[in-house]
Design a protein around this motif. Structure first.
Motif, PDB file in Angstrom:
ATOM      1  N   GLN B   6      66.112 -18.979  14.817  1.00 12.76           N
ATOM      2  CA  GLN B   6      66.544 -19.121  16.188  1.00 12.76           C
ATOM      3  C   GLN B   6      66.405 -17.739  16.808  1.00 12.76           C
ATOM      4  OE1 GLN B   6      70.220 -21.531  14.619  1.00 12.76           O
ATOM      5  NE2 GLN B   6      70.145 -21.800  16.835  1.00 12.76           N
ATOM      6  N   ASN B   7      65.378 -17.562  17.594  1.00 16.22           N
ATOM      7  CA  ASN B   7      65.016 -16.227  18.046  1.00 16.22           C
ATOM      8  C   ASN B   7      65.867 -15.705  19.187  1.00 16.22           C
ATOM      9  OD1 ASN B   7      62.890 -15.825  16.165  1.00 16.22           O
ATOM     10  ND2 ASN B   7      61.605 -17.203  17.367  1.00 16.22           N
ATOM     11  N   SER B   8      66.632 -16.584  19.812  1.00 18.72           N
ATOM     12  CA  SER B   8      67.507 -16.132  20.895  1.00 18.72           C
ATOM     13  C   SER B   8      68.926 -16.047  20.376  1.00 18.72           C
ATOM     14  CB  SER B   8      67.445 -17.104  22.070  1.00 18.72           C
ATOM     15  OG  SER B   8      66.154 -17.141  22.619  1.00 18.72           O
ATOM     16  N   PRO B   9      69.465 -14.846  20.220  1.00 11.44           N
ATOM     17  CA  PRO B   9      70.832 -14.743  19.719  1.00 11.44           C
ATOM     18  C   PRO B   9      71.869 -15.213  20.728  1.00 11.44           C
ATOM     19  CG  PRO B   9      69.914 -12.563  20.136  1.00 11.44           C
ATOM     20  CD  PRO B   9      68.817 -13.539  20.353  1.00 11.44           C
ATOM     21  N   SER B  10      71.506 -15.201  22.017  1.00  6.11           N
ATOM     22  CA  SER B  10      72.479 -15.626  23.014  1.00  6.11           C
ATOM     23  C   SER B  10      71.777 -16.228  24.223  1.00  6.11           C
ATOM     24  CB  SER B  10      73.366 -14.450  23.438  1.00  6.11           C
ATOM     25  OG  SER B  10      72.593 -13.459  24.060  1.00  6.11           O
ATOM     26  N   LEU B  11      72.544 -17.036  24.960  1.00  2.22           N
ATOM     27  CA  LEU B  11      72.026 -17.705  26.150  1.00  2.22           C
ATOM     28  C   LEU B  11      73.185 -17.901  27.114  1.00  2.22           C
ATOM     29  CD1 LEU B  11      69.734 -19.370  27.564  1.00  2.22           C
ATOM     30  CD2 LEU B  11      70.605 -21.363  26.335  1.00  2.22           C
ATOM     31  N   ILE B  18      71.020 -27.034  33.021  1.00  5.83           N
ATOM     32  CA  ILE B  18      70.563 -27.419  31.693  1.00  5.83           C
ATOM     33  C   ILE B  18      70.581 -26.218  30.746  1.00  5.83           C
ATOM     34  CG2 ILE B  18      68.144 -27.036  32.295  1.00  5.83           C
ATOM     35  CD1 ILE B  18      67.431 -29.359  30.388  1.00  5.83           C
ATOM     36  N   SER B  19      71.036 -26.437  29.523  1.00  3.90           N
ATOM     37  CA  SER B  19      70.943 -25.427  28.466  1.00  3.90           C
ATOM     38  C   SER B  19      69.853 -25.880  27.498  1.00  3.90           C
ATOM     39  CB  SER B  19      72.255 -25.300  27.694  1.00  3.90           C
ATOM     40  OG  SER B  19      73.304 -24.846  28.508  1.00  3.90           O
ATOM     41  N   ILE B  20      68.956 -24.974  27.169  1.00  4.94           N
ATOM     42  CA  ILE B  20      67.893 -25.286  26.204  1.00  4.94           C
ATOM     43  C   ILE B  20      67.952 -24.269  25.077  1.00  4.94           C
ATOM     44  CG2 ILE B  20      65.421 -25.557  25.814  1.00  4.94           C
ATOM     45  CD1 ILE B  20      65.130 -26.268  28.767  1.00  4.94           C
ATOM     46  N   LEU B  21      68.241 -24.769  23.887  1.00  6.80           N
ATOM     47  CA  LEU B  21      68.307 -23.911  22.713  1.00  6.80           C
ATOM     48  C   LEU B  21      67.121 -24.233  21.809  1.00  6.80           C
ATOM     49  CD1 LEU B  21      71.566 -24.993  23.275  1.00  6.80           C
ATOM     50  CD2 LEU B  21      71.823 -22.926  21.939  1.00  6.80           C
ATOM     51  N   ASN B  22      66.468 -23.202  21.333  1.00  8.16           N
ATOM     52  CA  ASN B  22      65.234 -23.382  20.588  1.00  8.16           C
ATOM     53  C   ASN B  22      65.360 -23.011  19.119  1.00  8.16           C
ATOM     54  OD1 ASN B  22      63.412 -24.187  22.775  1.00  8.16           O
ATOM     55  ND2 ASN B  22      63.853 -22.148  23.574  1.00  8.16           N
ATOM     56  N   CYS B  23      64.495 -23.618  18.326  1.00  3.69           N
ATOM     57  CA  CYS B  23      64.520 -23.399  16.888  1.00  3.69           C
ATOM     58  C   CYS B  23      63.105 -23.583  16.342  1.00  3.69           C
ATOM     59  CB  CYS B  23      65.487 -24.397  16.250  1.00  3.69           C
ATOM     60  SG  CYS B  23      65.615 -24.323  14.463  1.00  3.69           S
ATOM     61  N   PRO B  79      74.494 -32.251  31.878  1.00  2.20           N
ATOM     62  CA  PRO B  79      74.780 -30.945  32.439  1.00  2.20           C
ATOM     63  C   PRO B  79      75.650 -30.116  31.489  1.00  2.20           C
ATOM     64  CG  PRO B  79      76.283 -32.574  33.351  1.00  2.20           C
ATOM     65  CD  PRO B  79      75.352 -33.322  32.437  1.00  2.20           C
ATOM     66  N   SER B  80      75.452 -28.824  31.515  1.00  2.00           N
ATOM     67  CA  SER B  80      76.251 -27.937  30.663  1.00  2.00           C
ATOM     68  C   SER B  80      77.666 -27.820  31.214  1.00  2.00           C
ATOM     69  CB  SER B  80      75.606 -26.550  30.597  1.00  2.00           C
ATOM     70  OG  SER B  80      74.295 -26.640  30.103  1.00  2.00           O
ATOM     71  N   GLY B 106      69.538 -21.770  10.650  1.00  6.50           N
ATOM     72  CA  GLY B 106      69.115 -20.624  11.431  1.00  6.50           C
ATOM     73  C   GLY B 106      70.306 -19.697  11.625  1.00  6.50           C
ATOM     74  N   THR B 107      70.092 -18.610  12.335  1.00  5.01           N
ATOM     75  CA  THR B 107      71.140 -17.607  12.506  1.00  5.01           C
ATOM     76  C   THR B 107      72.046 -17.893  13.692  1.00  5.01           C
ATOM     77  OG1 THR B 107      69.506 -16.267  13.643  1.00  5.01           O
ATOM     78  CG2 THR B 107      69.955 -15.720  11.342  1.00  5.01           C
ATOM     79  N   GLY B 108      71.734 -18.927  14.443  1.00  2.00           N
ATOM     80  CA  GLY B 108      72.630 -19.328  15.518  1.00  2.00           C
ATOM     81  C   GLY B 108      72.281 -18.713  16.862  1.00  2.00           C
ATOM     82  N   THR B 109      72.662 -19.434  17.924  1.00  2.00           N
ATOM     83  CA  THR B 109      72.528 -18.950  19.301  1.00  2.00           C
ATOM     84  C   THR B 109      73.869 -19.120  19.976  1.00  2.00           C
ATOM     85  OG1 THR B 109      70.183 -19.529  19.494  1.00  2.00           O
ATOM     86  CG2 THR B 109      71.424 -19.294  21.551  1.00  2.00           C
ATOM     87  N   LEU B 110      74.379 -18.033  20.518  1.00  2.00           N
ATOM     88  CA  LEU B 110      75.654 -18.083  21.230  1.00  2.00           C
ATOM     89  C   LEU B 110      75.403 -18.538  22.662  1.00  2.00           C
ATOM     90  CD1 LEU B 110      78.683 -17.521  21.523  1.00  2.00           C
ATOM     91  CD2 LEU B 110      78.103 -15.143  22.050  1.00  2.00           C
ATOM     92  N   LEU B 111      75.917 -19.703  22.998  1.00  2.00           N
ATOM     93  CA  LEU B 111      75.774 -20.243  24.344  1.00  2.00           C
ATOM     94  C   LEU B 111      77.032 -19.966  25.141  1.00  2.00           C
ATOM     95  CD1 LEU B 111      74.356 -22.028  26.508  1.00  2.00           C
ATOM     96  CD2 LEU B 111      75.479 -24.001  25.447  1.00  2.00           C
ATOM     97  N   ALA B 112      76.860 -19.377  26.313  1.00  2.00           N
ATOM     98  CA  ALA B 112      77.983 -19.143  27.215  1.00  2.00           C
ATOM     99  C   ALA B 112      77.696 -19.905  28.506  1.00  2.00           C
ATOM    100  CB  ALA B 112      78.141 -17.655  27.498  1.00  2.00           C
ATOM    101  N   VAL B 113      78.566 -20.846  28.832  1.00  4.35           N
ATOM    102  CA  VAL B 113      78.409 -21.619  30.059  1.00  4.35           C
ATOM    103  C   VAL B 113      79.401 -21.076  31.076  1.00  4.35           C
ATOM    104  CG1 VAL B 113      78.504 -23.900  31.113  1.00  4.35           C
ATOM    105  CG2 VAL B 113      77.703 -23.642  28.746  1.00  4.35           C
ATOM    106  N   GLN B 114      78.852 -20.528  32.149  1.00  5.58           N
ATOM    107  CA  GLN B 114      79.681 -19.878  33.162  1.00  5.58           C
ATOM    108  C   GLN B 114      80.158 -20.892  34.205  1.00  5.58           C
ATOM    109  OE1 GLN B 114      80.282 -16.788  32.495  1.00  5.58           O
ATOM    110  NE2 GLN B 114      78.681 -16.552  30.944  1.00  5.58           N
TER     111      GLN B 114
END
Lengths: 115, 115
Positions: B6-11, B18-23, B79-80, B106-114
């Protein structure tokens, strides 16, 4: 009513000590696991037991010894603790089967700190 | 050798968008893929999965897409919501033959929804 429970949640101990982490699942699953999440947040399998039989044993020092008294319990005993053993350890269980698509259920984790 | 990445450590995403997390993965023998959600001080909880014979699976606000030729999967949340803020782990199942599987994370992606 916790599905996968592990104790203790926090464990602080000195180098060289021996400690155990207990895990119990009430889901009736046949397979239990120990995973380790290190400081880089990488979650990696250590062991897997299926019906009390060791199935997976990744490259883990032999200071780590899992014990499964019955299929609902998988305990992790660690001898001669080292600083590098500090991590969060997760127990998990699943109902595996040929062709079955099942997910693993995780416990809340045990944060082990070796000082 | 990290087989699941998971190349994006955070989003960070605005509420309602929409939140899109990749792997990405490297092992073409993986037969099943899962997404887990993890809150601080808790164990990972299963979110959604997809078999390698499918290219899409939907569950409410969550959809997972699988592109086998590219060895890529993604999780869409729409929706997020602020409660979606957590670390999301992608996992792939490696079958050991018979009734035993292991999950490779994977190493995980931290998602923050504001809000």
């Amino acid at each position: 009513d916790t599905a996968v429970s592990q104790t203790p949640k926090y464990l602080v101990t000195q180098m060289g000590n021996d400690k155990s982490i207990k895990c119990e699942q009430n889901l009736g699953h046949d397979t239990m696991y120990w995973y380790k999440q290190d400081s880089k947040k990488f979650l990696k399998i250590m062991f897997s037991y299926n019906n009390k039989e060791l199935i997976i044993n990744e490259t883990v020092p032999n200071r780590f010894s899992p014990k499964s008294p019955d299929k609902a319990h998988l305990n992790l005993h660690i001898n001669s603790l080292e600083l590098g053993d500090s991590a969060v350890y997760f127990c998990a269980s699943s109902q595996d089967g040929i062709g079955e698509t099942t997910e693993a259920f995780f416990g809340q984790g045990t944060r082990l700190t070796v000082v | 050798d990290q087989q699941v990445k998971q190349n994006s450590p955070s989003l960070s995403v605005q509420e309602g968008r929409i939140s899109i997390l990749n792997c990405d993965y490297t092992n073409s023998m993986f037969d099943y893929f899962l997404w887990y959600k993890k809150y601080p001080a808790e164990g990972p909880t299963f979110l959604i999965s997809i078999s390698s014979i499918k290219d899409k699976n939907e569950d409410g606000r969550f959809t997972v897409f699988l592109n086998k030729s590219a060895k890529h999967l993604s999780l869409h949340i729409v929706p997020s919501q602020p409660g979606d803020s957590a670390v999301y782990f992608c996992a792939a199942r490696a079958n050991y033959g018979g009734a035993t599987n292991k999950l490779i994370f994977g190493t995980g992606t931290l998602l923050a929804v504001q809000p």
